[in-house]
Design a protein around this motif. Structure first.
Motif, PDB file in Angstrom:
ATOM      1  N   GLU A  65      42.889  41.930  51.787  1.00  0.00           N
ATOM      2  CA  GLU A  65      43.934  40.701  51.551  1.00  0.00           C
ATOM      3  C   GLU A  65      43.231  39.313  51.037  1.00  0.00           C
ATOM      4  O   GLU A  65      43.092  38.545  50.345  1.00  0.00           O
ATOM      5  N   GLU A  66      42.469  39.368  52.661  1.00  0.00           N
ATOM      6  CA  GLU A  66      41.212  38.227  52.163  1.00  0.00           C
ATOM      7  C   GLU A  66      40.081  39.301  51.490  1.00  0.00           C
ATOM      8  O   GLU A  66      39.126  37.104  51.152  1.00  0.00           O
ATOM      9  N   GLY A  78      35.111  56.447  60.055  1.00  0.00           N
ATOM     10  CA  GLY A  78      36.378  57.743  59.898  1.00  0.00           C
ATOM     11  C   GLY A  78      36.688  57.221  58.161  1.00  0.00           C
ATOM     12  O   GLY A  78      37.299  57.436  57.732  1.00  0.00           O
ATOM     13  N   PHE A  79      35.184  56.286  57.908  1.00  0.00           N
ATOM     14  CA  PHE A  79      35.366  56.192  56.035  1.00  0.00           C
ATOM     15  C   PHE A  79      35.399  57.570  55.324  1.00  0.00           C
ATOM     16  O   PHE A  79      35.466  58.233  53.912  1.00  0.00           O
ATOM     17  N   GLU A  80      34.167  58.794  55.681  1.00  0.00           N
ATOM     18  CA  GLU A  80      34.157  59.569  55.208  1.00  0.00           C
ATOM     19  C   GLU A  80      34.845  60.596  55.218  1.00  0.00           C
ATOM     20  O   GLU A  80      35.793  60.790  54.423  1.00  0.00           O
ATOM     21  N   GLN A  81      36.484  60.470  56.355  1.00  0.00           N
ATOM     22  CA  GLN A  81      37.901  61.287  55.921  1.00  0.00           C
ATOM     23  C   GLN A  81      38.926  60.348  55.281  1.00  0.00           C
ATOM     24  O   GLN A  81      39.359  60.706  54.295  1.00  0.00           O
ATOM     25  N   ALA A  82      38.484  59.380  54.729  1.00  0.00           N
ATOM     26  CA  ALA A  82      39.442  57.729  54.331  1.00  0.00           C
ATOM     27  C   ALA A  82      38.963  57.842  52.600  1.00  0.00           C
ATOM     28  O   ALA A  82      39.889  58.127  51.530  1.00  0.00           O
ATOM     29  N   LEU A  83      37.288  58.377  52.128  1.00  0.00           N
ATOM     30  CA  LEU A  83      36.796  58.830  50.886  1.00  0.00           C
ATOM     31  C   LEU A  83      37.474  60.215  50.723  1.00  0.00           C
ATOM     32  O   LEU A  83      38.216  60.139  49.407  1.00  0.00           O
ATOM     33  N   ALA A  84      36.910  60.461  51.120  1.00  0.00           N
ATOM     34  CA  ALA A  84      37.576  62.573  50.848  1.00  0.00           C
ATOM     35  C   ALA A  84      39.455  62.153  50.430  1.00  0.00           C
ATOM     36  O   ALA A  84      39.534  62.900  49.559  1.00  0.00           O
ATOM     37  N   GLU A  88      31.021  32.961  53.938  1.00  0.00           N
ATOM     38  CA  GLU A  88      31.035  31.086  55.305  1.00  0.00           C
ATOM     39  C   GLU A  88      31.824  30.584  55.338  1.00  0.00           C
ATOM     40  O   GLU A  88      32.637  29.861  56.379  1.00  0.00           O
ATOM     41  N   GLU A  89      32.108  29.802  53.903  1.00  0.00           N
ATOM     42  CA  GLU A  89      33.428  28.836  53.952  1.00  0.00           C
ATOM     43  C   GLU A  89      34.563  29.628  54.185  1.00  0.00           C
ATOM     44  O   GLU A  89      34.664  28.201  54.784  1.00  0.00           O
ATOM     45  N   ARG A  90      34.872  30.364  53.370  1.00  0.00           N
ATOM     46  CA  ARG A  90      36.199  30.537  53.671  1.00  0.00           C
ATOM     47  C   ARG A  90      37.152  31.233  55.216  1.00  0.00           C
ATOM     48  O   ARG A  90      38.374  30.414  54.996  1.00  0.00           O
ATOM     49  N   PHE A  91      35.421  31.890  55.595  1.00  0.00           N
ATOM     50  CA  PHE A  91      35.839  32.281  56.855  1.00  0.00           C
ATOM     51  C   PHE A  91      34.939  31.772  58.400  1.00  0.00           C
ATOM     52  O   PHE A  91      33.678  32.622  58.405  1.00  0.00           O
ATOM     53  N   PRO A  92      34.673  30.200  58.334  1.00  0.00           N
ATOM     54  CA  PRO A  92      33.703  30.590  58.891  1.00  0.00           C
ATOM     55  C   PRO A  92      33.767  31.018  60.697  1.00  0.00           C
ATOM     56  O   PRO A  92      32.983  30.925  61.447  1.00  0.00           O
ATOM     57  N   ASP A  93      35.219  31.334  60.649  1.00  0.00           N
ATOM     58  CA  ASP A  93      35.466  31.762  61.761  1.00  0.00           C
ATOM     59  C   ASP A  93      34.702  33.489  62.703  1.00  0.00           C
ATOM     60  O   ASP A  93      35.276  33.966  64.076  1.00  0.00           O
ATOM     61  N   ARG A  94      34.960  33.996  61.391  1.00  0.00           N
ATOM     62  CA  ARG A  94      34.634  35.459  61.485  1.00  0.00           C
ATOM     63  C   ARG A  94      33.015  35.949  61.715  1.00  0.00           C
ATOM     64  O   ARG A  94      32.623  37.172  61.031  1.00  0.00           O
ATOM     65  N   GLU A  95      31.554  35.151  61.416  1.00  0.00           N
ATOM     66  CA  GLU A  95      30.864  36.098  61.645  1.00  0.00           C
ATOM     67  C   GLU A  95      30.750  37.033  62.679  1.00  0.00           C
ATOM     68  O   GLU A  95      31.047  37.491  63.872  1.00  0.00           O
ATOM     69  N   PRO A  96      30.005  37.556  62.707  1.00  0.00           N
ATOM     70  CA  PRO A  96      28.850  37.880  61.525  1.00  0.00           C
ATOM     71  C   PRO A  96      29.016  38.594  59.815  1.00  0.00           C
ATOM     72  O   PRO A  96      28.405  38.989  59.694  1.00  0.00           O
ATOM     73  N   TRP A  97      31.151  38.042  59.532  1.00  0.00           N
ATOM     74  CA  TRP A  97      31.383  38.188  58.438  1.00  0.00           C
ATOM     75  C   TRP A  97      31.210  39.693  57.970  1.00  0.00           C
ATOM     76  O   TRP A  97      30.568  40.533  56.236  1.00  0.00           O
ATOM     77  N   ARG A  98      30.981  41.034  58.786  1.00  0.00           N
ATOM     78  CA  ARG A  98      31.131  42.125  58.138  1.00  0.00           C
ATOM     79  C   ARG A  98      32.471  43.214  57.039  1.00  0.00           C
ATOM     80  O   ARG A  98      33.676  41.900  57.772  1.00  0.00           O
ATOM     81  N   PRO A  99      32.280  43.414  56.717  1.00  0.00           N
ATOM     82  CA  PRO A  99      33.685  43.770  56.042  1.00  0.00           C
ATOM     83  C   PRO A  99      34.662  44.621  57.023  1.00  0.00           C
ATOM     84  O   PRO A  99      36.000  44.092  55.923  1.00  0.00           O
ATOM     85  N   LEU A 151      34.904  50.203  54.453  1.00  0.00           N
ATOM     86  CA  LEU A 151      36.258  49.753  54.793  1.00  0.00           C
ATOM     87  C   LEU A 151      36.425  48.464  55.422  1.00  0.00           C
ATOM     88  O   LEU A 151      35.912  47.667  56.082  1.00  0.00           O
ATOM     89  N   THR A 152      37.617  47.868  55.224  1.00  0.00           N
ATOM     90  CA  THR A 152      38.284  46.317  55.184  1.00  0.00           C
ATOM     91  C   THR A 152      39.169  46.769  56.728  1.00  0.00           C
ATOM     92  O   THR A 152      38.756  48.372  57.289  1.00  0.00           O
ATOM     93  N   ALA A 153      39.293  45.855  57.156  1.00  0.00           N
ATOM     94  CA  ALA A 153      39.968  46.441  58.675  1.00  0.00           C
ATOM     95  C   ALA A 153      41.154  47.275  58.936  1.00  0.00           C
ATOM     96  O   ALA A 153      41.391  47.304  59.699  1.00  0.00           O
ATOM     97  N   ASP A 154      41.708  46.678  57.561  1.00  0.00           N
ATOM     98  CA  ASP A 154      43.498  47.130  57.498  1.00  0.00           C
ATOM     99  C   ASP A 154      43.213  48.156  56.717  1.00  0.00           C
ATOM    100  O   ASP A 154      43.521  49.089  56.289  1.00  0.00           O
ATOM    101  N   GLY A 155      41.651  49.314  56.026  1.00  0.00           N
ATOM    102  CA  GLY A 155      41.685  51.048  56.286  1.00  0.00           C
ATOM    103  C   GLY A 155      41.280  50.960  54.784  1.00  0.00           C
ATOM    104  O   GLY A 155      41.602  52.413  54.341  1.00  0.00           O
ATOM    105  N   HIS A 156      41.473  49.822  53.656  1.00  0.00           N
ATOM    106  CA  HIS A 156      41.052  49.772  52.582  1.00  0.00           C
ATOM    107  C   HIS A 156      39.769  49.854  52.361  1.00  0.00           C
ATOM    108  O   HIS A 156      39.536  49.904  53.064  1.00  0.00           O
ATOM    109  N   LEU A 157      39.670  50.854  51.323  1.00  0.00           N
ATOM    110  CA  LEU A 157      38.201  50.890  51.244  1.00  0.00           C
ATOM    111  C   LEU A 157      37.648  50.202  49.497  1.00  0.00           C
ATOM    112  O   LEU A 157      38.144  50.284  48.477  1.00  0.00           O
ATOM    113  N   ILE A 158      36.472  49.201  49.634  1.00  0.00           N
ATOM    114  CA  ILE A 158      36.160  48.461  48.551  1.00  0.00           C
ATOM    115  C   ILE A 158      34.598  48.631  48.459  1.00  0.00           C
ATOM    116  O   ILE A 158      33.578  49.948  49.403  1.00  0.00           O
TER     117      ILE A 158
END
Length: 420
Positions: free
Chosen positions: A122-123, A171-177, A105-116, A84-91
């Motif tokens: 959009e990001e 919650g990604f089980e429900q989102a996938l379903a 890491e180059e595009r968003f250096p301040d988002r460590e540890p860079w989880r989806p 899941l992304t931060a806004d609830g989309h499935l990737i």
């Protein structure tokens, strides 16, 4: 309990794919189109080839370029890892973070540890997911579940969706379903996807999904061969079991299938491991190289000896694996009677670690080139990557893929390791 498609109907899903894919044309980049072409002759009782993260030895994993390549390679089933992304989309992303396969890491250096789950869709769409594949795949984005399902509908190809990193994806089980229901997946649906399998290593997550939506069949990725008591406990919610081919035998596979489960070997890439899975009678094979899994099952298949072969993998050196001038390494053999220029060739392990050979490296005729992960002074027959850490698997076995400077697969090698 969902209705099992079982051994014969799982194979039937593959036959549906083969028949319909022959008449399908895939849109490439720009105005390019690629005809999938006719299915080559294969035995009717073969093991199905599941394209692991697409066709990850030929194109970046979990990208649409990789999944289109898997269809061209005639994979019977397309596999992807759902997060899941931060806004609830499935990737589709395998790792807990985006760092290994993208430029996050180059595009968003301040988002460590860079989880989806830290980035919006959009990001994530701004990331370059070419991994190490180079300019041919520059700008290739992370695949979205919608895109994979669109491709599956277009080509009538079954899919296997793994619930990945459940601890990071509440919650990604429900989102996938919800997404699958919206596409008509289920016993009473009108989906254009022949079969949808939902997989995972986490039993609790799989059972939660099954309770929410009992339509898709469940693949429990157990690894080690379960005993009879464990098999009985899985029957209430699982339909297929993924086992480790290095830990199983033909008798184990037959016992699991007799208990009512379809069997999958995963993840299997080298010729040695693929032949083991085929010989043990697995229903299907999860592989980064689906084309090869099918090639080895063709009747009377023959091929020339590659110019360079993996002669051996020395993964567990005494002491430090990356000690100077020695330690873990891969030995490559020149099978020809002339020197081979290895400049720009690549050694890649199953986890995606990369060693690229520098300019000027060659293998003399009929000789070995030892590629070390540790530091040292290059000399004839020895090259040192100074990778900074060990990357060959000491205990579970390892597979390495050798690419030439044009990114073409030359050969694949492995060693086997057994418990105890």
């Amino acid at each position: 309990m969902s209705t099992r498609i079982g051994r014969q109907s799982l194979r039937y899903a593959g036959l549906i794919t083969a028949t319909l894919a022959a008449a399908t044309t895939l849109a490439g980049t720009g105005s390019e189109t690629r005809d999938v072409g006719a299915q080559p002759p294969l035995p009717p009782d073969r093991s199905l080839a599941i394209g692991h993260r697409g066709s990850a030895y030929k194109a970046p994993e979990e990208t649409m370029a990789g999944y289109r390549q898997a269809v061209r390679d005639r994979a019977d089933i397309l596999e992807g890892d759902v997060q899941l992304t931060a806004d609830g989309h499935l990737i589709l992303m395998h790792d807990a973070t985006l760092t290994r396969t993208t430029d996050v890491e180059e595009r968003f250096p301040d988002r460590e540890p860079w989880r989806p789950g830290q980035l919006t869709l959009e990001e994530i769409r701004t990331l370059d997911a070419r991994s190490w594949f180079g300019e041919a795949f520059a700008g290739e984005p992370v695949a979205e579940l919608d895109q994979l399902l669109d491709l599956a509908e277009q080509t009538r190809t079954p899919v296997m969706l793994e619930l990945k990193q459940p601890g990071n994806n509440a919650g990604f089980e429900q989102a996938l379903a919800d997404e699958l229901r919206s596409r008509g997946v289920g016993a009473d649906g009108d989906s254009r996807i022949p079969y949808v399998l939902v997989a995972g290593f986490d039993a609790a997550s799989l059972q939660e999904f099954h309770e929410i939506f009992p339509g898709p069949e469940i693949v429990y990725q157990v690894g080690d061969v379960p005993d009879d008591e464990a098999l009985e406990s899985y029957r209430e919610w699982a339909d297929h079991l993924m086992l480790t081919v290095r830990m199983s035998s033909g008798a184990d596979v037959a016992r699991v299938e007799t208990a009512g489960f379809s069997t999958m070997a995963g993840t299997v890439d080298s010729d040695v491991d693929l032949r083991m899975a085929i010989g043990q009678g697995y229903d299907s094979i999860i592989t980064n190289h689906p084309e090869r899994a099918l090639q080895l099952q063709r009747r009377n298949f023959r091929e020339p000896v590659p110019q360079v072969q993996v002669e051996s993998i020395y993964a567990n050196a005494p002491g430090d694996d990356i000690q100077p001038e020695t330690g873990e390494h891969v030995s490559l053999l020149n099978t020809t009677s002339a020197p081979i220029d290895m400049s720009g060739w690549t050694v890649r392990d199953q986890a995606g670690n990369i060693v690229r050979l520098p300019d000027g490296v060659s293998i003399d005729a009929g000789s070995l080139l030892r590629v070390y992960s540790g530091p040292g002074t290059d000399r004839p027959g020895h090259v040192y990557a100074d990778y900074g850490r060990s990357f060959l698997n000491n205990s579970g076995g390892e597979t390495v893929v050798i690419y030439n400077r044009d990114g073409e697969i030359v050969t694949v090698g492995s060693y086997l390791a057994y418990p105890g």
